[in-house]
Scaffold this active site. Structure first.
Site, mmCIF file in Angstrom:
data_model
loop_
_atom_site.group_PDB
_atom_site.id
_atom_site.type_symbol
_atom_site.label_atom_id
_atom_site.label_comp_id
_atom_site.label_asym_id
_atom_site.label_seq_id
_atom_site.Cartn_x
_atom_site.Cartn_y
_atom_site.Cartn_z
ATOM 1 N N SER A 25 0.836 -1.209 0.000
ATOM 2 C CA SER A 25 0.000 0.000 0.000
ATOM 3 C C SER A 25 0.865 1.251 0.000
ATOM 4 C CB SER A 25 -0.885 0.049 1.254
ATOM 5 O OG SER A 25 -1.739 -1.049 1.273
ATOM 6 N N HIS A 55 -4.867 -0.802 -5.868
ATOM 7 C CA HIS A 55 -3.846 -1.760 -6.314
ATOM 8 C C HIS A 55 -4.039 -2.003 -7.803
ATOM 9 C CE1 HIS A 55 -2.087 -3.165 -2.458
ATOM 10 N NE2 HIS A 55 -3.244 -2.769 -1.967
ATOM 11 N N HIS A 77 -4.453 -10.645 -1.180
ATOM 12 C CA HIS A 77 -4.544 -10.771 0.281
ATOM 13 C C HIS A 77 -5.495 -11.921 0.619
ATOM 14 C CE1 HIS A 77 -3.565 -6.487 -0.448
ATOM 15 N NE2 HIS A 77 -2.823 -6.605 0.632
ATOM 16 N N TYR A 79 -7.579 -11.954 2.995
ATOM 17 C CA TYR A 79 -8.919 -11.445 3.352
ATOM 18 C C TYR A 79 -9.813 -11.197 2.145
ATOM 19 C CZ TYR A 79 -6.864 -6.830 2.350
ATOM 20 O OH TYR A 79 -6.225 -5.780 1.758
ATOM 21 N N GLU A 80 -9.215 -11.219 0.945
ATOM 22 C CA GLU A 80 -10.048 -11.028 -0.253
ATOM 23 C C GLU A 80 -10.879 -12.289 -0.543
ATOM 24 O OE1 GLU A 80 -7.983 -8.567 -3.559
ATOM 25 O OE2 GLU A 80 -6.349 -9.319 -2.323
ATOM 26 N N ALA A 107 2.418 -2.144 4.323
ATOM 27 C CA ALA A 107 2.017 -1.162 5.333
ATOM 28 C C ALA A 107 1.650 -1.965 6.575
ATOM 29 C CB ALA A 107 0.811 -0.375 4.842
ATOM 30 N N MET A 205 -1.499 -7.577 7.311
ATOM 31 C CA MET A 205 -2.365 -8.613 6.727
ATOM 32 C C MET A 205 -1.769 -9.232 5.465
ATOM 33 S SD MET A 205 -5.874 -6.421 7.069
ATOM 34 C CE MET A 205 -6.227 -5.427 8.527
ATOM 35 N N SER A 206 -0.443 -9.137 5.337
ATOM 36 C CA SER A 206 0.177 -9.675 4.111
ATOM 37 C C SER A 206 1.557 -10.241 4.434
ATOM 38 C CB SER A 206 0.317 -8.554 3.068
ATOM 39 O OG SER A 206 1.262 -7.597 3.496
ATOM 40 N N ASN A 229 0.594 3.502 11.093
ATOM 41 C CA ASN A 229 -0.255 3.929 12.220
ATOM 42 C C ASN A 229 0.169 3.178 13.470
ATOM 43 O OD1 ASN A 229 -1.622 1.659 10.496
ATOM 44 N ND2 ASN A 229 -2.355 1.344 12.579
ATOM 45 N N HIS A 241 -8.391 2.923 6.920
ATOM 46 C CA HIS A 241 -7.564 2.638 5.740
ATOM 47 C C HIS A 241 -7.038 3.943 5.146
ATOM 48 C CE1 HIS A 241 -5.933 0.461 2.381
ATOM 49 N NE2 HIS A 241 -6.697 1.091 1.507
HETATM 50 N N1 HPA Z 1 -3.246 -3.625 11.575
HETATM 51 C C1 HPA Z 1 -3.216 -4.527 10.582
HETATM 52 N N2 HPA Z 1 -2.808 -4.239 9.356
HETATM 53 C C2 HPA Z 1 -2.413 -2.987 9.102
HETATM 54 C C3 HPA Z 1 -2.419 -1.991 10.097
HETATM 55 C C4 HPA Z 1 -2.861 -2.330 11.402
HETATM 56 O O1 HPA Z 1 -2.899 -1.504 12.339
HETATM 57 N N3 HPA Z 1 -1.952 -0.852 9.512
HETATM 58 C C5 HPA Z 1 -1.675 -1.149 8.221
HETATM 59 N N4 HPA Z 1 -1.945 -2.448 7.965
#
Ligand code: HPA
Length: 266
Positions: A25, A55, A77, A79-80, A107, A205-206, A229, A241
């Site tokens: 990302s 993406h 991903h 989760y997709e 990210a 998540m990747s 974050n 997001h």
């Molecule tokens: N948690 C999970 N995945 C993420 C986060 C998070 O805080 N930030 C960016 N991808």
């Protein structure tokens, strides 16, 4: 796999990538101005269509700092909703095309309380909490062992080199452990506390499925997280997001500079 390779080779002729790069990302535009052959996932037999907004969903075959590269602009991903084996299919394809070193970016949320949004982190190891392993199923012994060793997925020598490059560029860099959750929901504060107790510094998540399979295939891996974050519960604010994308966007210049200088060095 034969059909996949045949189709790709028809597009790239005798171009043989030696490095692979997965853009996470915010870094997606890294490949935008590079001259090369673009092959859309939708057109490749065996590839799924990527669904996440922002993406691009293509392989870019090009030279980066004189190195022949295949860049994944957009990734799959878990989760997709794809089967986990589909997430890592492009990694196996890269291996078949001759890739020896894989650079994975993402990210991630900062679990370590000392981390700030905008930090970059070299991944030293990971914890797979996705609840699945991408190697489950019949083993293709032409790619790797049934019970592959995972004691150094993220190659120490690449980490050391990346640290040196960051220092030369005056870019502050962290190093730490990445925990992978399935998503797509962000974690609860209690889950983040659990991750911290487990020893994780960042969460995302990747990356884990891809790094695991690359190591299984015998590739050298370097993983870099952009801490976009603070993870849930560190600060009272809610996660979004939009915040993730915004922070990744802010640090992408440093991120790109670092990646390029690392690639120049290998
Ligand atoms: N948690 C999970 N995945 C993420 C986060 C998070 O805080 N930030 C960016 N991808």
């Amino acid at each position: 796999m034969n059909k996949t390779i045949e189709y790709i080779k028809k597009q790239i002729k005798d171009f043989q990538p030696e490095i692979g790069i997965i853009l996470g990302s915010g870094l997606g535009d890294f490949a935008d101005n590079l001259q090369g052959v673009r092959v859309r996932y939708n057109d490749i037999p065996g590839f799924e269509t990527s669904t996440v907004a922002g993406h691009k969903g293509q392989l870019v075959f090009c030279e980066v700092e004189g190195k022949k590269a295949v860049i994944m602009q957009g990734r799959y991903h878990y989760y997709e909703g794809y089967h986990i084996s589909r997430i890592v299919y492009p990694i196996k394809v890269m291996k078949k095309l001759g890739v020896k070193t894989l650079f994975i970016t993402n990210a991630a949320g900062g679990v370590n309380k000392r981390y700030n949004a905008g930090d970059l982190m070299l991944i030293t190891d990971h914890i797979n909490l996705m609840g699945v392993n991408p190697l489950i199923g019949e083993n293709d012994s032409s790619l790797g062992d049934r019970f592959p060793d995972m004691s150094e997925i993220y190659k120490k020598s690449l980490i050391d080199m990346a640290k040196k490059k960051a220092k030369e560029l005056n870019i502050q860099i962290r190093q730490g452990i990445y925990a992978a959750m399935s998503g797509p929901s962000y974690e609860t504060p209690a889950e983040i506390n659990m991750l911290r107790i487990m020893g994780a510094d960042a969460v995302g998540m990747s990356t884990v499925p891809e790094a695991l399979v690359a190591n299984y295939c015998g590739m050298d891996v370097l993983g870099i997280s952009c801490i976009t974050n603070s993870a849930a519960g560190v600060h009272p604010s809610r996660l979004s997001h939009a915040e993730v994308v915004e922070t990744a966007e802010k640090v992408k210049t440093d991120f790109k500079k670092l990646l390029i200088s690392i690639i120049r060095e290998i």
